[in-house]
Design a protein around this motif. Sequence first.
Motif, short mmCIF file in Angstrom:
data_model
loop_
_atom_site.label_atom_id
_atom_site.label_comp_id
_atom_site.label_asym_id
_atom_site.label_seq_id
_atom_site.Cartn_x
_atom_site.Cartn_y
_atom_site.Cartn_z
N GLU A 44 47.48 31.34 35.71
CA GLU A 44 46.01 31.32 34.85
C GLU A 44 45.74 30.03 35.99
O GLU A 44 44.04 30.15 36.16
N LYS A 45 46.37 29.72 37.15
CA LYS A 45 45.33 29.36 38.62
C LYS A 45 45.32 30.38 39.16
O LYS A 45 44.37 29.76 40.73
N THR A 46 45.98 30.96 39.36
CA THR A 46 45.75 32.84 40.26
C THR A 46 44.62 33.70 39.55
O THR A 46 45.46 35.03 39.46
N LYS A 47 43.50 33.87 39.21
CA LYS A 47 42.81 34.40 38.71
C LYS A 47 41.69 36.11 40.10
O LYS A 47 41.60 35.22 40.33
N ILE A 48 41.98 37.80 39.80
CA ILE A 48 41.71 37.66 41.48
C ILE A 48 40.10 38.43 39.88
O ILE A 48 41.16 39.48 39.97
N ALA A 49 39.68 39.50 40.32
CA ALA A 49 38.41 39.75 39.62
C ALA A 49 38.66 41.35 40.03
O ALA A 49 39.01 41.44 41.17
N GLY A 50 38.64 42.39 39.12
CA GLY A 50 39.79 43.59 39.15
C GLY A 50 40.93 43.13 39.00
O GLY A 50 41.56 44.96 38.95
N ASP A 51 42.04 42.53 39.25
CA ASP A 51 43.44 42.55 38.50
C ASP A 51 44.03 43.28 39.65
O ASP A 51 44.93 44.35 39.05
N ARG A 94 26.81 37.44 43.31
CA ARG A 94 27.85 37.01 43.96
C ARG A 94 29.05 37.20 43.49
O ARG A 94 30.22 36.94 44.53
N ARG A 95 29.15 37.58 42.25
CA ARG A 95 30.80 37.79 41.60
C ARG A 95 31.09 39.32 41.76
O ARG A 95 32.18 39.56 42.05
N ARG A 96 30.04 39.60 42.42
CA ARG A 96 30.60 41.49 42.75
C ARG A 96 31.01 41.72 44.21
O ARG A 96 31.69 41.59 44.90
N GLU A 97 30.35 40.66 44.91
CA GLU A 97 30.92 40.42 46.26
C GLU A 97 32.48 39.84 46.39
O GLU A 97 32.96 39.63 46.87
N ILE A 98 32.57 38.26 45.94
CA ILE A 98 33.85 38.10 45.30
C ILE A 98 35.11 39.46 45.11
O ILE A 98 35.89 39.29 45.06
N PHE A 118 34.24 51.10 36.85
CA PHE A 118 34.19 50.07 35.72
C PHE A 118 34.76 49.15 35.55
O PHE A 118 36.10 48.76 37.11
N ASP A 119 34.61 48.13 34.94
CA ASP A 119 35.50 46.92 35.00
C ASP A 119 35.69 45.39 36.25
O ASP A 119 36.99 44.91 36.26
N MET A 120 34.64 45.85 37.12
CA MET A 120 35.10 44.91 38.07
C MET A 120 35.32 43.42 38.19
O MET A 120 36.04 42.92 38.37
N TYR A 121 34.94 43.05 36.85
CA TYR A 121 35.56 41.69 36.53
C TYR A 121 36.39 41.36 35.79
O TYR A 121 36.80 40.21 35.37
N VAL A 122 37.35 42.44 35.08
CA VAL A 122 38.45 42.25 34.64
C VAL A 122 39.61 41.65 34.91
O VAL A 122 39.90 41.29 36.49
N GLU A 123 39.83 40.81 34.17
CA GLU A 123 41.13 39.76 34.56
C GLU A 123 42.11 39.76 33.79
O GLU A 123 42.17 40.00 33.09
N MET A 180 16.19 34.92 35.47
CA MET A 180 16.40 36.69 35.48
C MET A 180 16.98 37.12 36.73
O MET A 180 18.09 37.25 37.21
N LYS A 181 16.29 36.29 38.05
CA LYS A 181 16.62 36.32 39.28
C LYS A 181 18.26 35.72 39.77
O LYS A 181 19.41 36.18 39.96
N ASP A 182 18.39 34.47 38.44
CA ASP A 182 19.11 33.79 39.12
C ASP A 182 20.51 34.11 38.26
O ASP A 182 21.79 34.79 39.38
N VAL A 183 20.27 35.00 37.17
CA VAL A 183 20.68 35.88 36.65
C VAL A 183 21.54 37.19 38.15
O VAL A 183 23.41 37.58 37.55
N LEU A 184 21.05 37.34 38.03
CA LEU A 184 21.23 39.13 39.40
C LEU A 184 22.05 38.34 40.65
O LEU A 184 22.55 38.90 41.25
N LYS A 185 21.72 37.13 40.75
CA LYS A 185 22.11 36.42 41.76
C LYS A 185 22.98 36.55 42.01
O LYS A 185 24.52 35.88 42.58
N GLU A 186 23.78 35.61 40.48
CA GLU A 186 24.91 35.82 40.27
C GLU A 186 25.87 36.40 40.08
O GLU A 186 26.89 36.61 41.20
N LEU A 187 25.22 38.06 39.94
CA LEU A 187 26.54 39.02 39.46
C LEU A 187 26.09 39.65 40.66
O LEU A 187 27.15 39.64 41.07
#
Length: 277
Positions: A65-72, A10-14, A51-56, A1-8
Amino acid sequence: MKDVLKELERRREIARMGGGKARIDAQHQKGKLTARERIDVFLDEGSFEEFDMYVEHRSTDFSMEKTKIAGDGVVTGWGTVNGRPVYVFAKDFTVFGGSLSEAHAEKVVKVQEMALRNRAPIIGLYDAGGARIQEGVAALGGYAEIFQRNVLASGVIPQISLIMGPCAGGDVYSPAMTDFIFMVRDTSYMFVTGPDVVKTVTNETVTAESLGGASVHTTKSSIADGAYDNDVEALLQMRRLVDLLPASNTSEIPEIECYQSVTDHDLSLDRLIPDNA
Ligand code: HXC
């Protein structure tokens, strides 16, 4: 669970970095805030629910397909202004110039529908180059969906547009259908397309200001209702405007204490209508 939160996290920061540090710095150098900074100034502190922070985007043409940025290229969600709920979307110029893809359009449509369903104002913070050229017709279809919601919301909930950067195409047509349009002097423009494209297509040399600056739209075309000197002033004035508006056509009108006597003469009214039409 800790790893999942860490990954989340990380992705939020990006996602929070949008198009990256260099583009954020460029945005600041032009005197503009980023999409997220604008939302922070506009909404009550800590009230923003994104909402939808990770949408690409889903495009594969032109090696997209080589340039995808979270949030788009758009930050969407809801929050409060002096305790009253509002829906908001802010175009992120650091991601493909804030241009609209099919997936980006779906994010905007979602907040438009939520605002209409919950009868709350919707505020668009624009800094965007219109339809994403690489997506062609898919992007144009996205605008059709947004325009349709602009029409359905018209006269039901307040729709406010704040133009805060160079805006072209659909990122001007949609605001033009909203109730209030405000601009930021010297950094925001509203045009069908930018000066470089005008030069390429017609060989005419025009400046961004003469093509669609705040001076043009507040004194000649009358497309914008007013202009402010910088992002922060514009956003704080939008908070004031929201305070004055009912949340929808079925809500009560807010009552605001007035300290002026009814017998006072306001001399500024004498100059409201210019002598020369
Ligand atoms: C994809 C775009 C883009 C667009 C800008 N960019 N507009 N990418 N689609 N529409 C990208 C640029 O390639 C650049 O990427 C980054 O955003 C910043 O743009 P610049 O041109 O460097 O910035 P600036 O000089 O400030 O000029 C901004 C601009 C200009 C005035 C918006 O980029 C422009 O004129 N763009 C084209 C506008 C346009 O014709 N849009 C289509 C409208 S048609 P990099 O990677 O270099 O940072 C439309 C149809 C709606 O919207 C109708 C619906 C039915």
